[in-house]
Motif scaffolding. Structure first.
Motif, PDB file in Angstrom:
ATOM      1  N   VAL A  11       0.830  -1.207   0.000  1.00  0.00           N
ATOM      2  CA  VAL A  11       0.000   0.000   0.000  1.00  0.00           C
ATOM      3  C   VAL A  11       0.865   1.258   0.000  1.00  0.00           C
ATOM      4  O   VAL A  11       0.516   2.265  -0.624  1.00  0.00           O
ATOM      5  CB  VAL A  11      -0.954  -0.011   1.215  1.00  0.00           C
ATOM      6  CG1 VAL A  11      -1.712   1.299   1.312  1.00  0.00           C
ATOM      7  CG2 VAL A  11      -1.943  -1.157   1.108  1.00  0.00           C
ATOM      8  N   SER A  12       2.011   1.200   0.680  1.00  0.00           N
ATOM      9  CA  SER A  12       2.902   2.359   0.706  1.00  0.00           C
ATOM     10  C   SER A  12       3.433   2.678  -0.692  1.00  0.00           C
ATOM     11  O   SER A  12       3.554   3.848  -1.071  1.00  0.00           O
ATOM     12  CB  SER A  12       4.064   2.114   1.669  1.00  0.00           C
ATOM     13  OG  SER A  12       4.924   1.091   1.189  1.00  0.00           O
ATOM     14  N   VAL A  13       3.748   1.632  -1.462  1.00  0.00           N
ATOM     15  CA  VAL A  13       4.208   1.844  -2.843  1.00  0.00           C
ATOM     16  C   VAL A  13       3.109   2.480  -3.680  1.00  0.00           C
ATOM     17  O   VAL A  13       3.351   3.422  -4.456  1.00  0.00           O
ATOM     18  CB  VAL A  13       4.663   0.507  -3.470  1.00  0.00           C
ATOM     19  CG1 VAL A  13       4.975   0.695  -4.953  1.00  0.00           C
ATOM     20  CG2 VAL A  13       5.893  -0.024  -2.747  1.00  0.00           C
ATOM     21  N   LEU A  14       1.870   2.000  -3.524  1.00  0.00           N
ATOM     22  CA  LEU A  14       0.745   2.579  -4.265  1.00  0.00           C
ATOM     23  C   LEU A  14       0.503   4.024  -3.856  1.00  0.00           C
ATOM     24  O   LEU A  14       0.177   4.874  -4.696  1.00  0.00           O
ATOM     25  CB  LEU A  14      -0.518   1.753  -4.020  1.00  0.00           C
ATOM     26  CG  LEU A  14      -0.510   0.312  -4.509  1.00  0.00           C
ATOM     27  CD1 LEU A  14      -1.859  -0.345  -4.267  1.00  0.00           C
ATOM     28  CD2 LEU A  14      -0.161   0.243  -5.986  1.00  0.00           C
ATOM     29  N   THR A  15       0.653   4.309  -2.571  1.00  0.00           N
ATOM     30  CA  THR A  15       0.492   5.686  -2.088  1.00  0.00           C
ATOM     31  C   THR A  15       1.521   6.605  -2.720  1.00  0.00           C
ATOM     32  O   THR A  15       1.197   7.707  -3.180  1.00  0.00           O
ATOM     33  CB  THR A  15       0.628   5.725  -0.555  1.00  0.00           C
ATOM     34  OG1 THR A  15      -0.337   4.842   0.033  1.00  0.00           O
ATOM     35  CG2 THR A  15       0.414   7.120  -0.024  1.00  0.00           C
ATOM     36  N   PHE A  16       2.765   6.150  -2.769  1.00  0.00           N
ATOM     37  CA  PHE A  16       3.831   6.954  -3.380  1.00  0.00           C
ATOM     38  C   PHE A  16       3.582   7.154  -4.875  1.00  0.00           C
ATOM     39  O   PHE A  16       3.756   8.262  -5.400  1.00  0.00           O
ATOM     40  CB  PHE A  16       5.173   6.276  -3.149  1.00  0.00           C
ATOM     41  CG  PHE A  16       6.331   6.987  -3.794  1.00  0.00           C
ATOM     42  CD1 PHE A  16       6.742   8.223  -3.330  1.00  0.00           C
ATOM     43  CD2 PHE A  16       7.004   6.426  -4.866  1.00  0.00           C
ATOM     44  CE1 PHE A  16       7.807   8.897  -3.928  1.00  0.00           C
ATOM     45  CE2 PHE A  16       8.061   7.079  -5.469  1.00  0.00           C
ATOM     46  CZ  PHE A  16       8.457   8.315  -4.994  1.00  0.00           C
ATOM     47  N   ILE A 179     -14.096  13.147   3.761  1.00  0.00           N
ATOM     48  CA  ILE A 179     -14.694  11.999   4.454  1.00  0.00           C
ATOM     49  C   ILE A 179     -13.608  11.003   4.858  1.00  0.00           C
ATOM     50  O   ILE A 179     -13.579  10.508   5.992  1.00  0.00           O
ATOM     51  CB  ILE A 179     -15.741  11.318   3.555  1.00  0.00           C
ATOM     52  CG1 ILE A 179     -16.892  12.294   3.269  1.00  0.00           C
ATOM     53  CG2 ILE A 179     -16.270  10.052   4.220  1.00  0.00           C
ATOM     54  CD1 ILE A 179     -17.891  11.782   2.255  1.00  0.00           C
ATOM     55  N   GLY A 180     -12.693  10.718   3.907  1.00  0.00           N
ATOM     56  CA  GLY A 180     -11.631   9.764   4.194  1.00  0.00           C
ATOM     57  C   GLY A 180     -10.702  10.232   5.290  1.00  0.00           C
ATOM     58  O   GLY A 180     -10.329   9.459   6.185  1.00  0.00           O
ATOM     59  N   SER A 211      -3.452   5.876   4.053  1.00  0.00           N
ATOM     60  CA  SER A 211      -3.077   5.546   2.681  1.00  0.00           C
ATOM     61  C   SER A 211      -4.290   5.203   1.828  1.00  0.00           C
ATOM     62  O   SER A 211      -4.355   5.545   0.651  1.00  0.00           O
ATOM     63  CB  SER A 211      -2.084   4.380   2.667  1.00  0.00           C
ATOM     64  OG  SER A 211      -0.896   4.762   3.315  1.00  0.00           O
ATOM     65  N   THR A 212      -5.258   4.516   2.427  1.00  0.00           N
ATOM     66  CA  THR A 212      -6.497   4.225   1.703  1.00  0.00           C
ATOM     67  C   THR A 212      -7.201   5.509   1.313  1.00  0.00           C
ATOM     68  O   THR A 212      -7.745   5.627   0.201  1.00  0.00           O
ATOM     69  CB  THR A 212      -7.423   3.361   2.576  1.00  0.00           C
ATOM     70  OG1 THR A 212      -6.738   2.164   2.950  1.00  0.00           O
ATOM     71  CG2 THR A 212      -8.691   2.998   1.823  1.00  0.00           C
TER      72      THR A 212
END
Length: 314
Positions: A11-16, A179-180, A211-212
């Motif tokens: 998830v951290s890679v996707l966030t970056f 909201i998130g 991150s989500t």
């Protein structure tokens, strides 16, 4: 903890990647603002990596685990500050507020780095789960108070931007972020600052929620066409982020079902990797499967039906 570590790092890679894509796809007038968002994703990535390294550390790594713990506390401070900069930087008051929080954040983390004992007095590494002995004192309450001020400031600034803007694109994206962030900010406060006074095994929920929120905000930007994805590389990055997000969702569902069927046990690393590879292969084949579905539907469509449509049209 292996599954949680893999989940956090993925998830951290996707966030970056989301931050990189938003920065590269933004217009010239939005570059500074989107740079703040990129900084937020960088600190969120480092935050998740630090937590995953701490949760999976062994007693043999006692000499280096303190760095992971320290960076966990430091990175958490600058995520929200960078998000605040992204939201309000274009306004004069926004620059002032962001710089004030940035200065306070630098002072807060500098004092902590000089004396980490202000937040924790010992690191406990064991096979049953790693934890810290929290130093419940004035600095700890100051650290919590900083977030109790910063999070409402971010939420209030987002709400003001949503009310003020007339652009459907910006309003839709910032509503998702509002909201998130309201949910993830509350979860981070609970699972990363309050609950660790008793237990540490749930601290991964805070960064995962943040991150989500960032990835969901990225989706909303794509949906409302707020990004200029003219470059082929930006389209490829977006495709990777979307497909990998579905893969992560599948892994979470698989882990919940596995734990329910086998009474709380976790799948082995080999099973996790195999499932992850299989879902990635399936997602990569999605375009071909869509074409196959269209071809099959064209084969089973009755010619008489087509002719009747033509007669009705006449």
């Amino acid at each position: 903890m292996q599954l949680i570590a893999i989940l956090l790092i993925t998830v951290s890679v996707l966030t970056f990647l989301s931050g990189i894509t938003i920065f590269l796809g933004s217009k010239k007038g939005e570059r500074i603002r989107s740079a703040w968002f990129l900084v937020a994703t960088i600190f969120a990535t480092l935050w998740m990596v630090s937590i995953s390294l701490f949760l999976t550390a062994t007693p043999e790594q006692a000499g280096t685990v303190a760095w992971h713990v320290n960076w966990t506390y430091v990175n958490a401070v600058f995520i929200d500050i960078a998000l605040l900069g992204y939201i309000v930087w274009k306004q004069k008051y926004g620059k002032i507020i962001t710089l004030i929080y940035l200065i306070l954040g630098v002072i807060l983390t500098a004092v902590f780095m000089c004396n980490p004992g202000l937040l924790y007095t010992d690191i406990v590494l064991s096979n049953t789960g790693n934890s810290l002995v929290t130093n419940i004192g004035p600095y700890y309450f100051t650290y919590i108070a900083f977030f109790c001020l910063l999070v409402p400031t971010v939420i209030g600034s987002l709400l003001y931007q949503i009310i003020k803007t007339r652009s459907i694109k910006k309003r839709g994206g910032e509503l998702v972020l509002l909201i998130g962030f309201a949910i993830s900010g509350t979860m981070s406060l609970i699972f990363n600052l309050i609950l660790p006074l008793w237990r540490w095994d749930l601290i991964w929920l805070g960064p995962l929620a943040i991150s989500t929120t960032i990835i969901a905000f990225y989706y909303s930007i794509l949906r409302y066409r707020a990004l200029n994805l003219s470059s082929i590389w930006l389209k490829i990055l977006s495709y990777v982020v979307i497909m990998a997000s579905f893969a992560i969702l599948y892994m979470v569902i698989f882990s919940i079902i596995f734990a329910g069927m086998f009474r709380g046990s976790t799948p082995s690393i080999e099973v996790i990797i195999l499932n992850f590879i299989m879902i990635l292969i399936f997602l990569l084949l999605m375009p071909a499967l869509n074409e196959l579905n269209t071809f099959i539907r064209s084969l089973i469509t009755s010619p008489k039906t087509n002719e009747s449509k033509k007669i009705d049209g006449e």
